[in-house]
Scaffold this motif. Structure first.
Motif, short mmCIF file in Angstrom:
data_model
loop_
_atom_site.label_atom_id
_atom_site.label_comp_id
_atom_site.label_asym_id
_atom_site.label_seq_id
_atom_site.Cartn_x
_atom_site.Cartn_y
_atom_site.Cartn_z
N PRO A 153 -20.26 27.91 -0.35
CA PRO A 153 -21.13 28.66 -1.25
C PRO A 153 -20.32 29.26 -2.41
CG PRO A 153 -20.54 30.04 0.61
CD PRO A 153 -19.89 28.69 0.85
N VAL A 154 -21.06 29.56 -3.48
CA VAL A 154 -20.42 30.24 -4.61
C VAL A 154 -19.95 31.61 -4.13
CG1 VAL A 154 -20.79 31.27 -6.87
CG2 VAL A 154 -21.80 29.04 -6.34
N GLU A 155 -18.69 31.90 -4.39
CA GLU A 155 -18.20 33.24 -4.06
C GLU A 155 -16.90 33.55 -4.77
OE1 GLU A 155 -16.56 34.33 -0.07
OE2 GLU A 155 -17.09 32.26 0.41
N ASP A 156 -16.53 34.82 -4.73
CA ASP A 156 -15.33 35.27 -5.43
C ASP A 156 -14.07 34.84 -4.69
OD1 ASP A 156 -17.17 36.55 -7.02
OD2 ASP A 156 -16.81 38.54 -6.15
N ARG A 197 -11.02 32.88 -0.21
CA ARG A 197 -12.43 33.29 -0.33
C ARG A 197 -12.58 34.75 0.12
NH1 ARG A 197 -16.81 29.62 -0.76
NH2 ARG A 197 -16.09 27.46 -0.89
N ALA A 198 -13.36 35.49 -0.65
CA ALA A 198 -13.53 36.92 -0.34
C ALA A 198 -14.16 37.14 1.04
CB ALA A 198 -14.36 37.58 -1.43
N SER A 199 -14.89 36.13 1.55
CA SER A 199 -15.54 36.29 2.87
C SER A 199 -14.66 35.80 4.02
CB SER A 199 -16.86 35.50 2.89
OG SER A 199 -16.57 34.11 2.86
N GLU A 211 -14.17 36.13 -10.10
CA GLU A 211 -15.59 36.10 -9.75
C GLU A 211 -16.13 34.67 -9.74
OE1 GLU A 211 -17.92 38.84 -12.00
OE2 GLU A 211 -16.61 40.52 -11.46
N ARG A 212 -16.92 34.38 -8.72
CA ARG A 212 -17.62 33.10 -8.58
C ARG A 212 -16.66 31.90 -8.73
NH1 ARG A 212 -22.98 33.66 -8.86
NH2 ARG A 212 -23.30 31.57 -9.72
N TYR A 224 -15.29 30.03 -6.26
CA TYR A 224 -15.51 28.94 -5.30
C TYR A 224 -16.96 28.47 -5.34
CZ TYR A 224 -11.06 30.17 -3.03
OH TYR A 224 -9.74 30.42 -2.75
N SER A 225 -17.15 27.21 -4.89
CA SER A 225 -18.50 26.67 -4.73
C SER A 225 -18.77 26.42 -3.24
CB SER A 225 -18.64 25.37 -5.52
OG SER A 225 -17.71 24.42 -5.04
#
Ligand SMILES: CC(C)(COP(=O)(O)OP(=O)(O)OC[C@H]1O[C@@H](n2cnc3c(N)ncnc32)[C@H](O)[C@@H]1OP(=O)(O)O)[C@@H](O)C(=O)NCCC(=O)NCCS
Length: 169
Positions: free
Chosen positions: A134-137, A106-108, A128-129, A131-132
């Motif tokens: 949360p939705v993220e890259d 996850r990018a975060s 891009e998008r 993961y769910s």
């Protein structure tokens, strides 16, 4: 610390750490399917004093090492446990003739990105998008030349390899 192959009876502890570690955790069935039904998968656990404190799942496939899952119990972070498991996985992959490793993160996930970066992985792409919740890259990270100890990580690699050797024997 010890590192051993993951067995079915480890799954309660592994799933507990998994739930503590991820917003979309793998289910017990997902671990079971990797263990019982995926010939490319290797899974192992690390223990301290007999208690499972971390685990990893990776695939050696198409001449690449794919890190599929890696987590350490939150109360045991920053003790070199993930480093020891990563070194264990890389040593196995090198023994299989694999020279490159890939993973998605996850990018975060700043701690994991810091961990992989100091372990010689570099960002090569963004999905891009991906993961769910949360939705993220997803960041795609790669490490080439697995068989050469990374210059920025040589001391930790050596330390973790020593720990792994102490474990296996
Ligand atoms: C990422 C994770 C596996 C690291 O496990 P760990 O056992 O704490 O890692 P190590 O102790 O081997 O760390 C080695 C180095 O990585 C870097 N690192 C690890 N965690 C870090 C953090 N929170 N912040 C910054 N750097 C970090 C540091 O350089 C560290 O060396 P240092 O402690 O001497 O500074 C762990 O934080 C975790 O389980 N996170 C939740 C699950 C997860 O995100 N897995 C990866 C999914 S792709």
């Amino acid at each position: 610390m010890t590192i051993d192959p993951l067995i079915e009876s480890d799954l309660d502890d592994v799933v507990r750490i998994e739930r503590d570690s991820f917003s979309v955790p793998w289910t017990r069935k997902m671990f079971h399917d990797e263990l019982a039904g995926n010939p490319f998968a290797s899974l192992f656990v690390s223990r301290e004093g007999g208690t499972i404190v971390g685990y990893a799942c990776y695939w050696v496939i198409f001449e690449e090492l794919h890190i599929m899952n890696l987590a350490v119990s939150p109360s045991h972070h920053r003790r070199g446990i993930a480093s020891a498991m990563m070194t264990h996985a890389i040593a196995h992959a090198c023994a299989c003739g694999v020279h490159e490793a890939m993973l998605e993160v996850r990018a975060s996930n700043v701690p994991a990105i810091a961990f992989y970066t100091q372990f010689g992985f570099q960002k090569i792409a963004l999905r891009e998008r991906y993961y769910s919740n949360p939705v993220e890259d997803a960041m795609i990270l790669r490490r080439r030349s697995l068989d050469t100890v990374n210059a920025t990580h040589s001391i930790d690699d050596q330390k973790a390899l020593h720990m792994t050797k102490a474990v296996s024997g």
